[in-house]
Design a protein around this motif. Structure first.
Motif, PDB file in Angstrom:
ATOM      1  N   ALA A  12    -109.155  41.300 -14.506  1.00 11.58           N
ATOM      2  CA  ALA A  12    -109.835  40.094 -14.989  1.00 11.58           C
ATOM      3  C   ALA A  12    -109.179  38.835 -14.437  1.00 11.58           C
ATOM      4  CB  ALA A  12    -109.822  40.072 -16.519  1.00 11.58           C
ATOM      5  N   VAL A  13    -107.847  38.835 -14.357  1.00  8.07           N
ATOM      6  CA  VAL A  13    -107.134  37.684 -13.788  1.00  8.07           C
ATOM      7  C   VAL A  13    -107.552  37.449 -12.344  1.00  8.07           C
ATOM      8  CG1 VAL A  13    -104.857  36.954 -12.976  1.00  8.07           C
ATOM      9  CG2 VAL A  13    -105.144  37.740 -15.322  1.00  8.07           C
ATOM     10  N   LEU A  14    -107.628  38.498 -11.572  1.00  5.79           N
ATOM     11  CA  LEU A  14    -107.997  38.360 -10.161  1.00  5.79           C
ATOM     12  C   LEU A  14    -109.427  37.864 -10.008  1.00  5.79           C
ATOM     13  CD1 LEU A  14    -106.315  41.563  -8.691  1.00  5.79           C
ATOM     14  CD2 LEU A  14    -105.561  39.189  -8.457  1.00  5.79           C
ATOM     15  N   VAL A  15    -110.326  38.395 -10.827  1.00  8.20           N
ATOM     16  CA  VAL A  15    -111.720  37.938 -10.750  1.00  8.20           C
ATOM     17  C   VAL A  15    -111.820  36.469 -11.131  1.00  8.20           C
ATOM     18  CG1 VAL A  15    -113.987  38.171 -11.828  1.00  8.20           C
ATOM     19  CG2 VAL A  15    -112.741  40.210 -11.102  1.00  8.20           C
ATOM     20  N   GLY A  16    -111.117  36.072 -12.201  1.00  5.28           N
ATOM     21  CA  GLY A  16    -111.137  34.667 -12.596  1.00  5.28           C
ATOM     22  C   GLY A  16    -110.571  33.771 -11.514  1.00  5.28           C
ATOM     23  N   ALA A  17    -109.503  34.216 -10.872  1.00  7.30           N
ATOM     24  CA  ALA A  17    -108.896  33.431  -9.800  1.00  7.30           C
ATOM     25  C   ALA A  17    -109.846  33.288  -8.608  1.00  7.30           C
ATOM     26  CB  ALA A  17    -107.589  34.084  -9.359  1.00  7.30           C
ATOM     27  N   ILE A  18    -110.513  34.369  -8.252  1.00  9.79           N
ATOM     28  CA  ILE A  18    -111.466  34.328  -7.136  1.00  9.79           C
ATOM     29  C   ILE A  18    -112.608  33.359  -7.443  1.00  9.79           C
ATOM     30  CG2 ILE A  18    -113.179  35.696  -5.893  1.00  9.79           C
ATOM     31  CD1 ILE A  18    -111.252  38.078  -6.152  1.00  9.79           C
ATOM     32  N   ILE A  19    -113.086  33.409  -8.679  1.00 12.80           N
ATOM     33  CA  ILE A  19    -114.166  32.475  -9.059  1.00 12.80           C
ATOM     34  C   ILE A  19    -113.696  31.034  -8.907  1.00 12.80           C
ATOM     35  CG2 ILE A  19    -115.487  31.617 -11.033  1.00 12.80           C
ATOM     36  CD1 ILE A  19    -115.679  34.506 -12.005  1.00 12.80           C
ATOM     37  N   THR A  34    -117.246  23.083 -15.283  1.00 12.38           N
ATOM     38  CA  THR A  34    -118.378  23.691 -15.976  1.00 12.38           C
ATOM     39  C   THR A  34    -118.847  24.954 -15.269  1.00 12.38           C
ATOM     40  OG1 THR A  34    -119.115  21.531 -16.795  1.00 12.38           O
ATOM     41  CG2 THR A  34    -120.738  23.320 -16.789  1.00 12.38           C
ATOM     42  N   VAL A  35    -118.967  24.880 -13.965  1.00 11.43           N
ATOM     43  CA  VAL A  35    -119.428  26.037 -13.188  1.00 11.43           C
ATOM     44  C   VAL A  35    -118.411  27.173 -13.257  1.00 11.43           C
ATOM     45  CG1 VAL A  35    -120.025  26.867 -10.889  1.00 11.43           C
ATOM     46  CG2 VAL A  35    -120.830  24.623 -11.657  1.00 11.43           C
ATOM     47  N   VAL A  36    -117.132  26.842 -13.133  1.00 12.96           N
ATOM     48  CA  VAL A  36    -116.088  27.871 -13.155  1.00 12.96           C
ATOM     49  C   VAL A  36    -116.075  28.595 -14.498  1.00 12.96           C
ATOM     50  CG1 VAL A  36    -113.583  28.218 -13.242  1.00 12.96           C
ATOM     51  CG2 VAL A  36    -114.592  26.861 -11.409  1.00 12.96           C
ATOM     52  N   VAL A  37    -116.084  27.845 -15.577  1.00 16.78           N
ATOM     53  CA  VAL A  37    -116.055  28.459 -16.913  1.00 16.78           C
ATOM     54  C   VAL A  37    -117.319  29.269 -17.158  1.00 16.78           C
ATOM     55  CG1 VAL A  37    -116.022  28.001 -19.392  1.00 16.78           C
ATOM     56  CG2 VAL A  37    -114.509  26.727 -17.860  1.00 16.78           C
ATOM     57  N   GLY A  38    -118.463  28.743 -16.738  1.00 19.74           N
ATOM     58  CA  GLY A  38    -119.723  29.462 -16.937  1.00 19.74           C
ATOM     59  C   GLY A  38    -119.739  30.798 -16.211  1.00 19.74           C
ATOM     60  N   LEU A  39    -119.310  30.793 -14.943  1.00 15.59           N
ATOM     61  CA  LEU A  39    -119.283  32.045 -14.183  1.00 15.59           C
ATOM     62  C   LEU A  39    -118.257  33.030 -14.768  1.00 15.59           C
ATOM     63  CD1 LEU A  39    -119.509  30.684 -10.524  1.00 15.59           C
ATOM     64  CD2 LEU A  39    -121.301  31.807 -11.853  1.00 15.59           C
ATOM     65  N   ALA A  40    -117.102  32.501 -15.182  1.00 20.74           N
ATOM     66  CA  ALA A  40    -116.079  33.376 -15.759  1.00 20.74           C
ATOM     67  C   ALA A  40    -116.559  33.995 -17.066  1.00 20.74           C
ATOM     68  CB  ALA A  40    -114.782  32.595 -15.973  1.00 20.74           C
ATOM     69  N   LEU A  41    -117.273  33.208 -17.858  1.00 23.04           N
ATOM     70  CA  LEU A  41    -117.797  33.739 -19.128  1.00 23.04           C
ATOM     71  C   LEU A  41    -118.824  34.847 -18.896  1.00 23.04           C
ATOM     72  CD1 LEU A  41    -118.173  30.497 -21.278  1.00 23.04           C
ATOM     73  CD2 LEU A  41    -116.637  32.420 -21.716  1.00 23.04           C
ATOM     74  N   LEU A  42    -119.551  34.762 -17.797  1.00 20.24           N
ATOM     75  CA  LEU A  42    -120.494  35.837 -17.475  1.00 20.24           C
ATOM     76  C   LEU A  42    -119.765  37.159 -17.224  1.00 20.24           C
ATOM     77  CD1 LEU A  42    -123.012  34.010 -15.096  1.00 20.24           C
ATOM     78  CD2 LEU A  42    -123.404  34.725 -17.461  1.00 20.24           C
ATOM     79  N   CYS A  43    -118.522  37.061 -16.772  1.00 18.90           N
ATOM     80  CA  CYS A  43    -117.751  38.276 -16.462  1.00 18.90           C
ATOM     81  C   CYS A  43    -117.055  38.868 -17.688  1.00 18.90           C
ATOM     82  CB  CYS A  43    -116.691  37.970 -15.397  1.00 18.90           C
ATOM     83  SG  CYS A  43    -117.373  37.335 -13.844  1.00 18.90           S
ATOM     84  N   VAL A  44    -116.980  38.101 -18.767  1.00 16.98           N
ATOM     85  CA  VAL A  44    -116.229  38.553 -19.941  1.00 16.98           C
ATOM     86  C   VAL A  44    -116.754  39.875 -20.474  1.00 16.98           C
ATOM     87  CG1 VAL A  44    -115.733  38.025 -22.358  1.00 16.98           C
ATOM     88  CG2 VAL A  44    -115.439  36.258 -20.607  1.00 16.98           C
ATOM     89  N   GLY A  45    -118.055  40.047 -20.464  1.00 16.10           N
ATOM     90  CA  GLY A  45    -118.656  41.239 -21.039  1.00 16.10           C
ATOM     91  C   GLY A  45    -118.718  42.438 -20.112  1.00 16.10           C
ATOM     92  N   TRP A  46    -118.171  42.327 -18.915  1.00 13.26           N
ATOM     93  CA  TRP A  46    -118.217  43.470 -18.011  1.00 13.26           C
ATOM     94  C   TRP A  46    -117.453  44.651 -18.608  1.00 13.26           C
ATOM     95  CZ3 TRP A  46    -117.204  41.318 -12.352  1.00 13.26           C
ATOM     96  CH2 TRP A  46    -118.298  40.526 -11.987  1.00 13.26           C
ATOM     97  N   MET A  90    -110.387  42.995 -22.379  1.00 14.62           N
ATOM     98  CA  MET A  90    -109.548  42.034 -21.663  1.00 14.62           C
ATOM     99  C   MET A  90    -110.369  41.022 -20.863  1.00 14.62           C
ATOM    100  SD  MET A  90    -106.438  42.904 -22.440  1.00 14.62           S
ATOM    101  CE  MET A  90    -107.059  43.333 -24.063  1.00 14.62           C
ATOM    102  N   GLY A  91    -111.673  40.990 -21.072  1.00 15.14           N
ATOM    103  CA  GLY A  91    -112.522  40.107 -20.284  1.00 15.14           C
ATOM    104  C   GLY A  91    -112.187  38.637 -20.423  1.00 15.14           C
ATOM    105  N   SER A  92    -111.639  38.220 -21.567  1.00  9.16           N
ATOM    106  CA  SER A  92    -111.322  36.803 -21.771  1.00  9.16           C
ATOM    107  C   SER A  92    -110.245  36.303 -20.805  1.00  9.16           C
ATOM    108  CB  SER A  92    -110.870  36.570 -23.215  1.00  9.16           C
ATOM    109  OG  SER A  92    -109.734  37.352 -23.523  1.00  9.16           O
ATOM    110  N   TRP A  93    -109.463  37.235 -20.243  1.00 11.63           N
ATOM    111  CA  TRP A  93    -108.462  36.827 -19.266  1.00 11.63           C
ATOM    112  C   TRP A  93    -109.104  36.219 -18.019  1.00 11.63           C
ATOM    113  CZ3 TRP A  93    -102.958  37.545 -19.104  1.00 11.63           C
ATOM    114  CH2 TRP A  93    -102.420  38.036 -20.292  1.00 11.63           C
ATOM    115  N   ALA A  94    -110.320  36.593 -17.722  1.00 10.90           N
ATOM    116  CA  ALA A  94    -110.999  36.028 -16.557  1.00 10.90           C
ATOM    117  C   ALA A  94    -111.208  34.527 -16.739  1.00 10.90           C
ATOM    118  CB  ALA A  94    -112.338  36.730 -16.333  1.00 10.90           C
ATOM    119  N   VAL A  95    -111.592  34.109 -17.950  1.00  6.56           N
ATOM    120  CA  VAL A  95    -111.799  32.681 -18.226  1.00  6.56           C
ATOM    121  C   VAL A  95    -110.474  31.930 -18.152  1.00  6.56           C
ATOM    122  CG1 VAL A  95    -112.670  31.020 -19.894  1.00  6.56           C
ATOM    123  CG2 VAL A  95    -113.767  33.249 -19.686  1.00  6.56           C
TER     124      VAL A  95
END
Length: 378
Positions: free
Chosen positions: A86-93, A109-121, A127-132
């Motif tokens: 999740a950390v790596l995905v958030g960093a890439i975003i 706004t865009v970064v948080v929005g895209l990261a929140l879309l990944c939370v439910g993966w 651990m999805g919240s780590w992406a945000v």
């Protein structure tokens, strides 16, 4: 403490030390706090002496350490892998969005929005919240040296998690005492409700729907806590070296069996109360039992309560005299319950032959009681 518990737990010191030891076993969060603090301190020390650029961000290592020590051995490994992903995905975003010509507020706004879309993966689990969190950190703090920051962030979390996993492997959690207490509370709660129901039928007659619906709902949290506690113990026993010595495997197996029996018993008690609330209530002409069957049914309920109270020790996984005596006592209680159910069945058949009522609900209640007896016998 029962002989069963004494046969399955290691020897304990006496006096004040014994009280402290019991409190320690009853509150697994205390050991998690100690292990987490030690792991975080070690991870911080490693982060400080790590080569550049890792040493510039030593505070990320304790995050991974705490994550790995606040759960079971198996879950700590899984959670660590998921959090790093999740950390790596958030960093890439964050780095990808930073390449776009967007003003600061819109960029965030865009970064948080895209990261929140990944939370439910599903791959991230819980651990999805780590992406945000990662996306925000990288966007705000790593804008200057993005690659170094991302590598340090993810790398230090991995190092900290490895330290936490190592401590967990050396001192794995095994919350047998809390789950034992939860099973005891469930057993007592079920027995008390069954005894109260028997007393009500004997002394009050038809049930008061609101009163018994409230009592039924009050037992639900106890059931859920027991199921959760035993499930946590089963998970903690996986890849756990503590299970292989001092009788812990017997204790884990015993709790699993008793949790199954008490879980079925909880369903049985719940269904009996619901049927009686609906069919043995004030204002109904076609009641489930009536004055003729209430005393016999109340007697069978008391036999069920007795079987519930003795069943707590019947699954002892050893050959001690105390365990054998407890198993014998529990088996005799279930035999008495079987006899009481058979007596109730005969009374219902007699009532059917001499009455215009079909007593179908009474028959359903007998089926529930027999299911409860089978669960306690298994």
């Amino acid at each position: 403490m029962s002989d069963f518990r004494q046969s399955l737990t290691p020897a304990r010191p006496s006096g004040v030390l014994s009280a402290v030891y019991r409190a320690w076993l009853s509150h697994p969060r205390w050991s998690l706090a100690v292990k987490g603090a030690v792991a975080a301190s070690l991870a911080w020390s490693v982060g400080l002496v790590a080569p550049a650029p890792f040493a510039e961000y030593p505070y990320y290592a304790p995050l991974g350490a705490v994550l790995a020590t606040t759960s079971t051995v198996v879950r700590s490994v899984r959670d660590s892998l998921q959090s790093v992903a999740a950390v790596l995905v958030g960093a890439i975003i964050a780095r990808a969005v930073a390449l776009l010509p967007l003003p600061g507020p819109l960029e965030l706004t865009v970064v948080v929005g895209l990261a929140l879309l990944c939370v439910g993966w599903r791959i991230f689990g819980e651990m999805g919240s780590w992406a945000v969190m990662s996306a925000i950190f990288v966007l705000i703090l790593g804008s200057g040296d993005g690659a170094d920051y991302i590598g340090s962030y993810a790398g230090l979390i991995v190092v900290g998690a490895a330290i936490g996993i190592g401590i967990n492997l050396l001192l794995p959690p095994l919350p047998l005492t809390p789950s034992e207490l939860a099973l005891g509370r469930l057993r007592d709660g079920l027995a008390e409700q069954v005894e109260s129901l028997a007393g009500w039928l004997e002394n009050e007659g038809p049930l008061a729907p609101d009163e018994w619906e409230r009592r039924r709902q009050q037992l639900v949290p106890t059931v859920e806590r027991a199921r959760t506690a035993v499930a946590q113990t089963r998970e903690a026993s996986r890849a756990n070296v503590r299970v292989r010595y001092k009788g812990n495997q017997h204790w884990v197996d015993s709790q699993t069996r008793r949790a199954g029996a008490l879980g079925v018993s909880a369903d049985v008690v719940d269904e009996i109360v619901r049927l009686l609330v609906e069919w043995e209530r004030e204002g109904r002409d076609d009641v489930a039992l009536g004055q003729q069957l209430r005393p016999e049914f109340a007697s069978t309920l008391r036999a069920l309560a007795e079987a519930l109270r003795t069943a707590v020790t019947r699954d002892a996984g050893n050959d001690t005299d105390a365990a054998k005596e407890a198993a014998k006592e529990a088996a005799e209680a279930v035999d008495r319950l079987d006899e009481s159910i058979e007596g109730l069945r005969q009374v219902v058949r007699t009532a059917q032959r001499s009455s215009e009522y079909d007593y179908f609900v009474a028959g359903a209640l007998i089926v529930k009681l027999a299911r409860g007896a089978d669960a306690l016998r298994a």
